[in-house]
Scaffold this motif. Sequence first.
Motif, PDB file in Angstrom:
ATOM      1  N   ILE A 141       1.006  -1.224  -0.007  1.00 35.08           N
ATOM      2  CA  ILE A 141       0.098  -0.035  -0.135  1.00 35.08           C
ATOM      3  C   ILE A 141       0.865   1.246   0.133  1.00 35.08           C
ATOM      4  O   ILE A 141       1.914   1.161   0.530  1.00 35.08           O
ATOM      5  CB  ILE A 141      -0.866   0.050   1.267  1.00 35.08           C
ATOM      6  N   VAL A 142       0.395   2.237  -0.890  1.00 39.74           N
ATOM      7  CA  VAL A 142       1.267   3.525  -0.814  1.00 39.74           C
ATOM      8  C   VAL A 142       0.799   4.494  -0.008  1.00 39.74           C
ATOM      9  O   VAL A 142      -0.525   4.743  -0.107  1.00 39.74           O
ATOM     10  CB  VAL A 142       1.644   3.749  -2.328  1.00 39.74           C
ATOM     11  N   VAL A 143       1.451   5.191   0.822  1.00 36.85           N
ATOM     12  CA  VAL A 143       1.183   6.634   1.397  1.00 36.85           C
ATOM     13  C   VAL A 143       2.061   7.617   0.821  1.00 36.85           C
ATOM     14  O   VAL A 143       3.277   7.594   0.850  1.00 36.85           O
ATOM     15  CB  VAL A 143       1.411   6.432   2.847  1.00 36.85           C
ATOM     16  N   THR A 144       1.280   8.497   0.198  1.00 31.95           N
ATOM     17  CA  THR A 144       1.964   9.866  -0.576  1.00 31.95           C
ATOM     18  C   THR A 144       1.943  10.687   0.779  1.00 31.95           C
ATOM     19  O   THR A 144       0.620  11.004   1.231  1.00 31.95           O
ATOM     20  CB  THR A 144       1.464  10.240  -1.790  1.00 31.95           C
ATOM     21  N   ALA A 145       2.864  11.529   0.906  1.00 30.96           N
ATOM     22  CA  ALA A 145       2.955  12.420   2.194  1.00 30.96           C
ATOM     23  C   ALA A 145       2.292  13.716   2.077  1.00 30.96           C
ATOM     24  O   ALA A 145       1.763  14.307   2.681  1.00 30.96           O
ATOM     25  CB  ALA A 145       4.420  12.819   2.437  1.00 30.96           C
ATOM     26  N   GLY A 146       1.814  14.016   0.672  1.00 28.21           N
ATOM     27  CA  GLY A 146       0.761  15.175   0.418  1.00 28.21           C
ATOM     28  C   GLY A 146       1.691  16.561  -0.056  1.00 28.21           C
ATOM     29  O   GLY A 146       2.595  16.621   0.365  1.00 28.21           O
ATOM     30  N   PRO A 147       0.800  17.381  -0.564  1.00 28.73           N
ATOM     31  CA  PRO A 147       1.095  18.743  -0.905  1.00 28.73           C
ATOM     32  C   PRO A 147       1.390  19.708   0.061  1.00 28.73           C
ATOM     33  O   PRO A 147       0.590  19.663   1.186  1.00 28.73           O
ATOM     34  CB  PRO A 147       0.136  19.035  -2.210  1.00 28.73           C
ATOM     35  N   MET A 148       2.147  20.611  -0.064  1.00 24.48           N
ATOM     36  CA  MET A 148       2.568  21.782   0.800  1.00 24.48           C
ATOM     37  C   MET A 148       1.375  22.783   0.537  1.00 24.48           C
ATOM     38  O   MET A 148       0.640  22.845  -0.679  1.00 24.48           O
ATOM     39  CB  MET A 148       3.749  22.513   0.763  1.00 24.48           C
ATOM     40  N   MET A 149       1.085  23.732   1.518  1.00 25.57           N
ATOM     41  CA  MET A 149       0.053  24.937   1.082  1.00 25.57           C
ATOM     42  C   MET A 149       0.771  25.727   0.194  1.00 25.57           C
ATOM     43  O   MET A 149       2.043  25.954   0.448  1.00 25.57           O
ATOM     44  CB  MET A 149      -0.280  25.311   2.467  1.00 25.57           C
ATOM     45  N   THR A 150       0.072  26.815  -0.186  1.00 25.52           N
ATOM     46  CA  THR A 150       0.633  28.012  -0.868  1.00 25.52           C
ATOM     47  C   THR A 150       0.831  28.887   0.151  1.00 25.52           C
ATOM     48  O   THR A 150       0.341  28.974   1.112  1.00 25.52           O
ATOM     49  CB  THR A 150      -0.625  28.528  -1.902  1.00 25.52           C
ATOM     50  N   GLY A 151       1.891  29.874  -0.292  1.00 22.40           N
ATOM     51  CA  GLY A 151       2.225  30.886   0.442  1.00 22.40           C
ATOM     52  C   GLY A 151       1.143  31.938   0.336  1.00 22.40           C
ATOM     53  O   GLY A 151       0.357  32.181  -0.632  1.00 22.40           O
ATOM     54  N   THR A 152       1.224  32.762   1.388  1.00 18.31           N
ATOM     55  CA  THR A 152       0.041  33.732   1.355  1.00 18.31           C
ATOM     56  C   THR A 152       0.696  35.216   1.446  1.00 18.31           C
ATOM     57  O   THR A 152       1.806  35.486   2.210  1.00 18.31           O
ATOM     58  CB  THR A 152      -1.001  33.743   2.585  1.00 18.31           C
TER      59      THR A 152
END
Length: 556
Positions: A141-152
Motif C-alpha cells: 500500500i502506498v502513502v504519499t505524504a501530501g502537498p504543501m500549502m500555498t504561501g500567502t
Amino acid sequence: MTAKRSDAITQGFERTPHRALLKGTGLPDSSMNRPFIGIATSFTDLIPGHTGMRELERFIEKGVHTGGGHAFFFGIPGVCDGIAMGHKGMHYSLPTRELIADMIESVAEAHRLDGLVLLTNCDKITPGMLMAAARLDIPCIVVTAGPMMTGTGRQGRRFSFVTDTFEAMARYKAGVIDEKELMQCEEHACPTAGSCQGLFTANTMAILTETLGMSLLGCGTALAVSSLKKRIAFASGERIVELVRDNITPRQILTKAAFENAIRVDLALGGSSNTVLHLLSIAREAGVDLPLEEFDRLGRTTPQLASMNPGGKHFMEDLDAAGGVAAVLYQLRDLIQDNPTLTGLSTQQIIASVADVDEEVVHPVSDPIRAEGGLAILSGNLAPDGAVVKQSGVSEKMMRFSGKARCFESEEAAMTALMGGQVVAGDVVVIRYEGPKGGPGMREMLAPTATLMGLGLGDSVALITDGRFSGGTRGPCIGHVSPEAAVGGPIALVEDGDTIELDIPNRALKLQVDDVVLAERRARWSRPEPKIKTGWLARYAAVVTSANTGAICKAD
C-alpha cells in the motif's frame, strides 16, 4: 491465514540463527508469528516534501501494530528535483527511480517481508516504489505524504514554487520585478512541508497512485500538514495487514483498466508530462501492455476538466477541498472502467459514494476547460517514435507554430543564450543530447522553460528536446523526442536556421528539410563522446531504453 513469506525466517529449528538475529533487533516472541510489514520510508531532511514523514511513520507503525502486524522501517533515498535542477545533480534524478525499485525489491526479498507500506512523495520516488510493488507482487500500500500549502501575501496573493522562483528569476532578469519582490517570492514560495503546490510531477503521481487503486481514498490530495493525512497513514498501516491476510497483491489491482483510468484522470487534470514515462514503466513491471499511443487515443476522448497550476489557477489544496480524486472520477464516470482497488471498493463504488463536487474546480464533462486532455503525443520526421507535450499549458496562439531552429548541445548552453538575450521571437530552441542515454539521465529542464515564460517569450518561442520537463513547465515545450540524439535520432541532424513546424491539434512535429539533405547529414554524423564515463550513470547509460518505452533499464 495461510503460510506467510516470513515463515522462511521464523519457523523450524533450522531458523534458530534467524530468530536470534530478529530478537537482536528487539523483536519479541509474541510478534514472531505476526505478519512482517516493511515500511519503506523516503524520509530525508533534504526535501520539503519528505521532512514531515517522521510523524507519518509513527502513525503507519501504530496502524500496523493495531492491525496485528509487526513493523520494520527501512530507508529509501530521495532526490529533490527543484534542488537538483540546472546543474550536474539533475543527471541523477530519473535514474534514482530504478535504484529505488531495486532497493525495495532487494530488502523485501532478502528479509522475506510479508507486505510493504511505501511512504513516498516526490517525483521519481513514487513511481520507483510503484515499480517495486508491481515487480514483487506482494501485498503493498502506498502513502504519499501530501502537498504543501500555498504561501500567502497581500491582497489575497498566493505564492507557489515554480511561478514564484524559477519564473520570477527570469522576470527579475528582464526588469519586470525588483529585488525586493524577488526576495518576497523566495520567502513565501515554500511555506510548509509537502510536495510543491501545483499539479507538478509529485502531485500528479500521488493522484494517479490513488486512481490506480494503490492508496486509500483521499491520500492523493490530502495536505502534508493536515490531520487527515495522519489518519490516512494510520489506516494504511491497518489495511496492509488485512491485505496480507487476504493475499491481495498489486497485480490484482494494476490491470489494463486501472492504467487507462489513471491516464484519463491525468488527462482531465492536465498533469505532468513525466507521468508518461512513469506509467509506461510501472505497467511494464505489472505485465500490462501499455503503448505510448494509448495516451493520445484516450486524450482524444477525455476532456480537460480542471485549470490547475502551473498552467491554470487552482492549486492542490483547492482540488482536495473540491473532492479530490473521487470528484474527478465522478465527473469522468461514463469514461471510467470498473476495477478493484486495495481499499476494498471498486472504482464504480467509489464514484457512487461521491456526494458533492465543487464544479468551479472540477468541471463536468458537459462544460470542459478544453475538449481534449492535457497531454498530447506528437510524431513526424523529427520524432518518428513520438514526443510529448503538455498541451494544457500551451496557449491557443502556440498550438500551431513554425519557426527557425536554434540548436544547443546541452541545457547549460541554451540557458546562456536565453539569459543573454540571444533567443528571439520566432525561434525554436532545440536542446539535444539530454535524453536517457545522452544526458545521461534525461535531465528535467525547468530553468529554460520557466525562463522563456519569465522573459515573455511563451507565445513566440517553442522549445524542443530529447530531454524532459518539470511538471511545473508550461508553454510550447515538447519533450521526450524519440529516438534521442545520442542514438542518431533525427533531432541530432537539425541545424541552425532549419524550419520546424509544430501542429499540436494534428499531433505533428516536422522538420522541413529534404530527405536527401537529411541523409547527407546522417552520413556526416558521428556519435559524441559520453558526457559521463564513470560511476553509476555510465552503467545506467549503457542499459537505459528510449523515452517512448518509459526510459526503463534492460540488460538485453
